[in-house]
Design a protein around this motif. Structure first.
Motif, PDB file in Angstrom:
ATOM      1  N   PRO A  25      38.394  38.816  32.643  1.00 56.97           N
ATOM      2  CA  PRO A  25      37.265  38.020  32.464  1.00 56.97           C
ATOM      3  C   PRO A  25      36.660  37.835  31.173  1.00 56.97           C
ATOM      4  O   PRO A  25      36.665  38.822  30.469  1.00 56.97           O
ATOM      5  N   ALA A  26      36.080  36.704  31.038  1.00 56.76           N
ATOM      6  CA  ALA A  26      35.623  36.295  29.532  1.00 56.76           C
ATOM      7  C   ALA A  26      34.377  37.091  29.365  1.00 56.76           C
ATOM      8  O   ALA A  26      34.045  37.358  28.179  1.00 56.76           O
ATOM      9  N   THR A  27      33.426  37.003  30.424  1.00 58.16           N
ATOM     10  CA  THR A  27      32.289  37.784  30.162  1.00 58.16           C
ATOM     11  C   THR A  27      31.733  38.582  31.086  1.00 58.16           C
ATOM     12  O   THR A  27      32.482  38.390  32.195  1.00 58.16           O
ATOM     13  N   PHE A  28      30.668  39.526  31.081  1.00 56.76           N
ATOM     14  CA  PHE A  28      30.265  40.360  31.990  1.00 56.76           C
ATOM     15  C   PHE A  28      30.094  39.524  33.451  1.00 56.76           C
ATOM     16  O   PHE A  28      30.180  40.154  34.283  1.00 56.76           O
ATOM     17  N   HIS A  34      36.263  38.622  39.109  1.00 56.39           N
ATOM     18  CA  HIS A  34      37.502  38.960  38.789  1.00 56.39           C
ATOM     19  C   HIS A  34      37.796  40.135  39.437  1.00 56.39           C
ATOM     20  O   HIS A  34      39.106  40.331  40.077  1.00 56.39           O
ATOM     21  N   ALA A  35      36.952  41.070  39.721  1.00 61.47           N
ATOM     22  CA  ALA A  35      37.127  42.329  40.494  1.00 61.47           C
ATOM     23  C   ALA A  35      37.468  42.135  41.779  1.00 61.47           C
ATOM     24  O   ALA A  35      38.443  42.381  42.356  1.00 61.47           O
ATOM     25  N   GLY A  80      38.313  30.891  39.356  1.00 61.66           N
ATOM     26  CA  GLY A  80      37.089  31.153  40.018  1.00 61.66           C
ATOM     27  C   GLY A  80      36.083  31.828  39.033  1.00 61.66           C
ATOM     28  O   GLY A  80      34.961  32.100  39.144  1.00 61.66           O
ATOM     29  N   TYR A  81      36.690  32.203  37.972  1.00 63.06           N
ATOM     30  CA  TYR A  81      35.918  32.914  36.462  1.00 63.06           C
ATOM     31  C   TYR A  81      36.474  32.609  35.584  1.00 63.06           C
ATOM     32  O   TYR A  81      37.768  32.027  35.455  1.00 63.06           O
ATOM     33  N   ARG A  82      35.733  32.535  34.324  1.00 62.92           N
ATOM     34  CA  ARG A  82      36.362  32.209  32.954  1.00 62.92           C
ATOM     35  C   ARG A  82      37.000  33.325  32.682  1.00 62.92           C
ATOM     36  O   ARG A  82      36.511  34.692  32.545  1.00 62.92           O
ATOM     37  N   PRO A  87      40.501  28.161  27.228  1.00 64.22           N
ATOM     38  CA  PRO A  87      39.715  27.141  26.387  1.00 64.22           C
ATOM     39  C   PRO A  87      38.505  26.815  27.072  1.00 64.22           C
ATOM     40  O   PRO A  87      38.329  26.909  28.390  1.00 64.22           O
ATOM     41  N   ARG A  88      37.268  26.434  26.533  1.00 66.58           N
ATOM     42  CA  ARG A  88      36.171  26.095  27.029  1.00 66.58           C
ATOM     43  C   ARG A  88      36.173  24.711  27.682  1.00 66.58           C
ATOM     44  O   ARG A  88      37.040  23.865  27.072  1.00 66.58           O
TER      45      ARG A  88
END
Length: 94
Positions: A25-28, A34-35, A80-82, A87-88
């Protein structure tokens, strides 16, 4: 990549790697989705490995189990997650 494994076993191991090697995952904030995706993929992988290794349940064979695992993984794509390094989109900021 070369190996000395029988092809059905190598294909199963490739499917296991596909199941587990998903983008981080890109962020928290992306960690929860992701989990969940990873947990579903791990569950199906464990079921497939148990089926192959259990003499009483392995009647369908490695090839069938590998195909079935890939079908289950397709139901739980790593989306479903970054993802880290992705890429943005549309000028959004991570």
């Amino acid at each position: 990549m070369t190996h000395n494994l029988p092809e059905p076993a190598a294909d199963l191991l490739r499917a296991v790697l596909e199941a587990l090697d998903i983008p981080h995952p890109a962020t928290f904030g992306d960690s929860e989705k992701h989990a969940r995706v990873l947990e579903d993929r791990v569950m199906h992988t464990v079921i497939a490995l148990r089926d192959v290794l259990d003499d009483e349940r392995s009647a369908l064979g490695v090839e069938w189990t590998t195909a079935y695992l890939r079908k289950r993984l397709a139901e739980h794509p790593p989306t479903g997650y970054r993802a880290a390094g992705a890429p943005r989109q549309n000028g959004s900021q991570a």
